[in-house]
Write a protein that holds these residues in place. Structure first.
Motif, PDB file in Angstrom:
ATOM      1  N   VAL A 191      44.447  12.444  69.568  1.00  0.00           N
ATOM      2  CA  VAL A 191      44.054  11.657  70.734  1.00  0.00           C
ATOM      3  C   VAL A 191      45.036  10.506  70.901  1.00  0.00           C
ATOM      4  O   VAL A 191      45.785  10.156  69.991  1.00  0.00           O
ATOM      5  CB  VAL A 191      42.622  11.098  70.579  1.00  0.00           C
ATOM      6  N   ARG A 192      45.010   9.924  72.086  1.00  0.00           N
ATOM      7  CA  ARG A 192      45.886   8.788  72.361  1.00  0.00           C
ATOM      8  C   ARG A 192      45.384   7.564  71.606  1.00  0.00           C
ATOM      9  O   ARG A 192      44.186   7.294  71.546  1.00  0.00           O
ATOM     10  CB  ARG A 192      45.891   8.517  73.875  1.00  0.00           C
ATOM     11  N   LEU A 193      46.321   6.810  71.004  1.00  0.00           N
ATOM     12  CA  LEU A 193      45.938   5.628  70.242  1.00  0.00           C
ATOM     13  C   LEU A 193      45.481   4.527  71.197  1.00  0.00           C
ATOM     14  O   LEU A 193      46.137   4.230  72.195  1.00  0.00           O
ATOM     15  CB  LEU A 193      47.124   5.129  69.407  1.00  0.00           C
ATOM     16  N   ASP A 194      44.364   3.926  70.873  1.00  0.00           N
ATOM     17  CA  ASP A 194      43.779   2.839  71.660  1.00  0.00           C
ATOM     18  C   ASP A 194      44.508   1.540  71.313  1.00  0.00           C
ATOM     19  O   ASP A 194      44.094   0.787  70.430  1.00  0.00           O
ATOM     20  CB  ASP A 194      42.283   2.748  71.353  1.00  0.00           C
ATOM     21  N   LEU A 195      45.608   1.259  72.031  1.00  0.00           N
ATOM     22  CA  LEU A 195      46.423   0.091  71.720  1.00  0.00           C
ATOM     23  C   LEU A 195      45.699  -1.237  71.955  1.00  0.00           C
ATOM     24  O   LEU A 195      45.781  -2.145  71.118  1.00  0.00           O
ATOM     25  CB  LEU A 195      47.730   0.136  72.517  1.00  0.00           C
ATOM     26  N   PRO A 196      44.984  -1.425  73.092  1.00  0.00           N
ATOM     27  CA  PRO A 196      44.244  -2.690  73.254  1.00  0.00           C
ATOM     28  C   PRO A 196      43.206  -2.901  72.156  1.00  0.00           C
ATOM     29  O   PRO A 196      43.056  -4.014  71.635  1.00  0.00           O
ATOM     30  CB  PRO A 196      43.584  -2.539  74.635  1.00  0.00           C
ATOM     31  N   GLY A 197      42.492  -1.841  71.796  1.00  0.00           N
ATOM     32  CA  GLY A 197      41.521  -1.966  70.715  1.00  0.00           C
ATOM     33  C   GLY A 197      42.180  -2.294  69.400  1.00  0.00           C
ATOM     34  O   GLY A 197      41.701  -3.137  68.633  1.00  0.00           O
ATOM     35  N   ALA A 198      43.306  -1.624  69.115  1.00  0.00           N
ATOM     36  CA  ALA A 198      44.024  -1.883  67.871  1.00  0.00           C
ATOM     37  C   ALA A 198      44.517  -3.324  67.804  1.00  0.00           C
ATOM     38  O   ALA A 198      44.416  -3.982  66.759  1.00  0.00           O
ATOM     39  CB  ALA A 198      45.200  -0.917  67.746  1.00  0.00           C
ATOM     40  N   ALA A 199      45.046  -3.827  68.926  1.00  0.00           N
ATOM     41  CA  ALA A 199      45.579  -5.200  68.955  1.00  0.00           C
ATOM     42  C   ALA A 199      44.478  -6.229  68.750  1.00  0.00           C
ATOM     43  O   ALA A 199      44.628  -7.186  67.976  1.00  0.00           O
ATOM     44  CB  ALA A 199      46.304  -5.447  70.276  1.00  0.00           C
ATOM     45  N   THR A 200      43.335  -6.051  69.428  1.00  0.00           N
ATOM     46  CA  THR A 200      42.275  -7.054  69.334  1.00  0.00           C
ATOM     47  C   THR A 200      41.586  -7.041  67.974  1.00  0.00           C
ATOM     48  O   THR A 200      41.300  -8.099  67.409  1.00  0.00           O
ATOM     49  CB  THR A 200      41.234  -6.852  70.450  1.00  0.00           C
ATOM     50  N   VAL A 201      41.315  -5.852  67.421  1.00  0.00           N
ATOM     51  CA  VAL A 201      40.618  -5.826  66.135  1.00  0.00           C
ATOM     52  C   VAL A 201      41.529  -6.310  65.012  1.00  0.00           C
ATOM     53  O   VAL A 201      41.080  -7.024  64.094  1.00  0.00           O
ATOM     54  CB  VAL A 201      40.059  -4.421  65.830  1.00  0.00           C
ATOM     55  N   THR A 202      42.825  -5.975  65.069  1.00  0.00           N
ATOM     56  CA  THR A 202      43.740  -6.410  64.014  1.00  0.00           C
ATOM     57  C   THR A 202      43.938  -7.915  64.042  1.00  0.00           C
ATOM     58  O   THR A 202      43.824  -8.594  63.010  1.00  0.00           O
ATOM     59  CB  THR A 202      45.092  -5.688  64.147  1.00  0.00           C
ATOM     60  N   THR A 203      44.228  -8.461  65.220  1.00  0.00           N
ATOM     61  CA  THR A 203      44.411  -9.911  65.313  1.00  0.00           C
ATOM     62  C   THR A 203      43.099 -10.653  65.064  1.00  0.00           C
ATOM     63  O   THR A 203      43.096 -11.744  64.484  1.00  0.00           O
ATOM     64  CB  THR A 203      44.979 -10.301  66.685  1.00  0.00           C
ATOM     65  N   GLY A 204      41.977 -10.060  65.486  1.00  0.00           N
ATOM     66  CA  GLY A 204      40.685 -10.690  65.231  1.00  0.00           C
ATOM     67  C   GLY A 204      40.372 -10.778  63.749  1.00  0.00           C
ATOM     68  O   GLY A 204      39.902 -11.809  63.254  1.00  0.00           O
ATOM     69  N   LEU A 205      40.637  -9.694  63.016  1.00  0.00           N
ATOM     70  CA  LEU A 205      40.400  -9.709  61.577  1.00  0.00           C
ATOM     71  C   LEU A 205      41.373 -10.646  60.857  1.00  0.00           C
ATOM     72  O   LEU A 205      40.989 -11.353  59.917  1.00  0.00           O
ATOM     73  CB  LEU A 205      40.527  -8.294  61.012  1.00  0.00           C
ATOM     74  N   ILE A 242      36.155  -3.568  74.744  1.00  0.00           N
ATOM     75  CA  ILE A 242      37.196  -2.557  74.989  1.00  0.00           C
ATOM     76  C   ILE A 242      36.729  -1.185  74.509  1.00  0.00           C
ATOM     77  O   ILE A 242      36.923  -0.170  75.190  1.00  0.00           O
ATOM     78  CB  ILE A 242      38.505  -2.970  74.287  1.00  0.00           C
ATOM     79  N   GLU A 243      36.101  -1.148  73.331  1.00  0.00           N
ATOM     80  CA  GLU A 243      35.644   0.131  72.790  1.00  0.00           C
ATOM     81  C   GLU A 243      34.549   0.754  73.647  1.00  0.00           C
ATOM     82  O   GLU A 243      34.421   1.980  73.722  1.00  0.00           O
ATOM     83  CB  GLU A 243      35.157  -0.046  71.347  1.00  0.00           C
ATOM     84  N   LEU A 244      33.741  -0.081  74.300  1.00  0.00           N
ATOM     85  CA  LEU A 244      32.693   0.442  75.181  1.00  0.00           C
ATOM     86  C   LEU A 244      33.278   1.160  76.390  1.00  0.00           C
ATOM     87  O   LEU A 244      32.663   2.098  76.924  1.00  0.00           O
ATOM     88  CB  LEU A 244      31.789  -0.704  75.659  1.00  0.00           C
ATOM     89  N   ARG A 245      34.466   0.735  76.821  1.00  0.00           N
ATOM     90  CA  ARG A 245      35.051   1.248  78.060  1.00  0.00           C
ATOM     91  C   ARG A 245      36.227   2.202  77.842  1.00  0.00           C
ATOM     92  O   ARG A 245      36.669   2.857  78.785  1.00  0.00           O
ATOM     93  CB  ARG A 245      35.523   0.074  78.930  1.00  0.00           C
ATOM     94  N   SER A 246      36.722   2.281  76.617  1.00  0.00           N
ATOM     95  CA  SER A 246      37.920   3.081  76.366  1.00  0.00           C
ATOM     96  C   SER A 246      37.607   4.571  76.396  1.00  0.00           C
ATOM     97  O   SER A 246      36.574   5.020  75.874  1.00  0.00           O
ATOM     98  CB  SER A 246      38.530   2.701  75.014  1.00  0.00           C
ATOM     99  N   ALA A 247      38.526   5.355  76.994  1.00  0.00           N
ATOM    100  CA  ALA A 247      38.365   6.810  77.005  1.00  0.00           C
ATOM    101  C   ALA A 247      38.643   7.412  75.630  1.00  0.00           C
ATOM    102  O   ALA A 247      38.089   8.460  75.276  1.00  0.00           O
ATOM    103  CB  ALA A 247      39.315   7.420  78.037  1.00  0.00           C
ATOM    104  N   ALA A 248      39.510   6.769  74.850  1.00  0.00           N
ATOM    105  CA  ALA A 248      39.820   7.237  73.486  1.00  0.00           C
ATOM    106  C   ALA A 248      39.775   6.031  72.557  1.00  0.00           C
ATOM    107  O   ALA A 248      40.808   5.502  72.135  1.00  0.00           O
ATOM    108  CB  ALA A 248      41.199   7.896  73.444  1.00  0.00           C
ATOM    109  N   PRO A 249      38.567   5.539  72.222  1.00  0.00           N
ATOM    110  CA  PRO A 249      38.446   4.296  71.462  1.00  0.00           C
ATOM    111  C   PRO A 249      38.957   4.416  70.033  1.00  0.00           C
ATOM    112  O   PRO A 249      38.905   5.491  69.426  1.00  0.00           O
ATOM    113  CB  PRO A 249      36.932   4.027  71.481  1.00  0.00           C
TER     114      PRO A 249
END
Length: 457
Positions: A191-205, A242-249
């Motif tokens: 599947v396509r990598l969820d870049l916005p999700g990856a960016a927010t969770v990584t920087t958030g953690l 973002i995960e709620l709305r992403s097609a490939a979370p």
């Protein structure tokens, strides 16, 4: 298990053990590192934090990348980074080089830990065989932290703190040579990598871990701490939206909301955070109150380490008989009671205080590893093989965040409660209360049942 499965298991557990050891092997060597590299005492905490930040921040992302690119590939990348970081750290002559090496080791942990765990769960059918493998995994995770403290003291006293880095290199080399030949590649759906999700969770953690660790140095009311924790709240909330709305979370909300995932990881967070805090507080007590040297401090933890091994062997059988919910909640309860008993240690040491410490820490080691096995089985059960990288990435993230936040939080409690043994005792009682509350939450949240059903939500 077949002979090949046993070899694969040894390799995977070996990688987990080395990563676990690395989190604690330098703790008792910090004064020697400070003298060797002329680092100020206040800066020594960054030797630990430099590894913990990337290991916690990137665990979920790298776990998902293992699903997409191949878990064996991520394990190889992690072991290569571990070897490189260990070599650079061992020869470092400047503090900046040493801290950079620890960052590389943190990235190695973020890549290798979820990959090895996903390869393990994907290669074993859910049930007794996987429970046994996860029991052994719990043993290496629980005992690795203690063995790291022991080895760190021995290597520092007998050779040099640099050997705490060098010892990783031959083990990583063996794993790098054997994994391509023995471990089959494993990946999830393309599947396509969820870049916005990856960016927010990584920087958030990263912001969360930085905020909590900086609180130990600057205080909870400092601008550094408040800004970092505020940013963490905003970024992690954005990740959820973002995960709620992403097609490939990156992490589908339907998975995050499962009872097994939610309460399993809650139990894991509590046991890792509070037990790492206990080990830290006991290290202070042994060296500052009892006057032990690094080698004696490491040897004192042998009872805890030995019981971690026993717990890892017994816990899968207990799960088979009583269920993962009972073992997870019961392990936490035993850890809580044992931690409370540690507060009985005297303010001036003595044989009686040392005996109480040894008995309580040993019992706590059994409860801790039982909780680890229970949380691993719970958090990874009922999910298809394609999502095991996500499940193990979440479990690894829980482990790394727990190990990171427990020490500064309990250090702040101990400091606020007063200097010396009285502050340590107060922090231990707070630790016990948190673990007991976690045990109750897990028992209620998971509900009844020997093993949570596959369709649980």
């Amino acid at each position: 298990m077949t002979s090949r499965q046993r070899l694969v298991l040894v390799l995977l557990l070996g990688s987990q053990f080395m990563i676990s050891v690395d989190f604690s092997i330098l703790n008792v060597a910090l004064p020697a590192i400070g003298r060797g590299l002329h680092m100020a005492t206040v800066d020594l905490q960054w030797v630990t934090t430099a590894m913990m930040l990337p290991s916690a921040g990137f665990a979920l992302l790298f776990g998902r990348l293992g699903d997409l690119l191949g878990r064996r590939r991520m394990l190889i990348v992690g072991m290569a980074l571990l070897a490189a970081g260990s070599l650079v750290g061992g020869i470092a002559q400047e503090p900046a080089v040493l801290l950079a090496a620890r960052v590389v080791q943190g990235l190695a942990a973020a890549a290798a830990t979820p990959a090895a765990l996903a390869l393990l769960t994907a290669s074993m059918p859910e049930g007794p065989l996987r429970d046994r493998a996860l029991g052994l995994n719990g043993t290496v995770l629980g005992s690795g932290f203690v063995v790291g403290a022991l080895c760190g003291g021995l290597l520092t006293d007998l050779l040099s703190w640099r050997w705490a880095f060098f010892v990783n290199i031959p083990v990583a080399a063996v794993i790098l040579a054997a994994v391509p030949a023995l471990v089959a590649e494993s990946r999830g759906a393309r599947v396509r990598l969820d870049l916005p999700g990856a960016a927010t969770v990584t920087t958030g953690l990263l912001a969360l871990v930085f905020g909590v660790t900086s609180a130990a140095q600057y205080g909870w009311g400092s601008p550094w701490t408040l800004v970092a924790l505020g940013a963490a709240v905003v970024l992690l909330a954005a990740f959820w939206l973002i995960e709620l709305r992403s097609a490939a979370p990156l992490a589908p909300v339907r998975v995050l909301a499962r009872r097994t995932v939610k309460y399993g990881n809650l139990g894991g967070l509590v046991t890792f955070a509070m037990e790492s805090g206990v080990c830290f507080l006991l290290t202070l007590y042994l060296q500052k109150v009892l006057g032990q040297n690094p080698m004696e401090t490491g040897l004192t933890f042998c009872g805890l380490g030995g019981m971690c091994i026993v717990g890892g062997m017994v816990a899968p059988r207990l799960i088979g008989r009583f269920g993962n919910r009972a073992v997870l909640a019961g392990g936490l309860a035993l850890q809580a009671v044992s931690t409370a008993a540690l507060a009985l240690t005297g303010s001036h040491g003595g044989t009686g205080a040392l005996l109480v410490l040894l008995a309580a820490s040993t019992a706590g080691g059994f409860g801790h590893v039982s909780a680890i096995v229970g949380y691993m089985v719970t958090a990874t059960s009922g999910l298809p093989a394609a999502e095991q990288g996500l499940a193990t990435g979440l479990a690894s993230m829980t482990q790394q965040v727990g190990v990171t936040v427990g020490i500064p939080v309990l250090s702040a409690v101990a400091t606020a409660a007063g200097a010396g043994a009285s502050g340590l005792h107060t922090a231990l009682l707070v630790d016990a209360a948190v673990v007991l509350a976690g045990s109750a939450a897990v028992a209620v949240g998971l509900g009844r049942g020997r093993r949570a059903p596959v369709s649980a939500a």
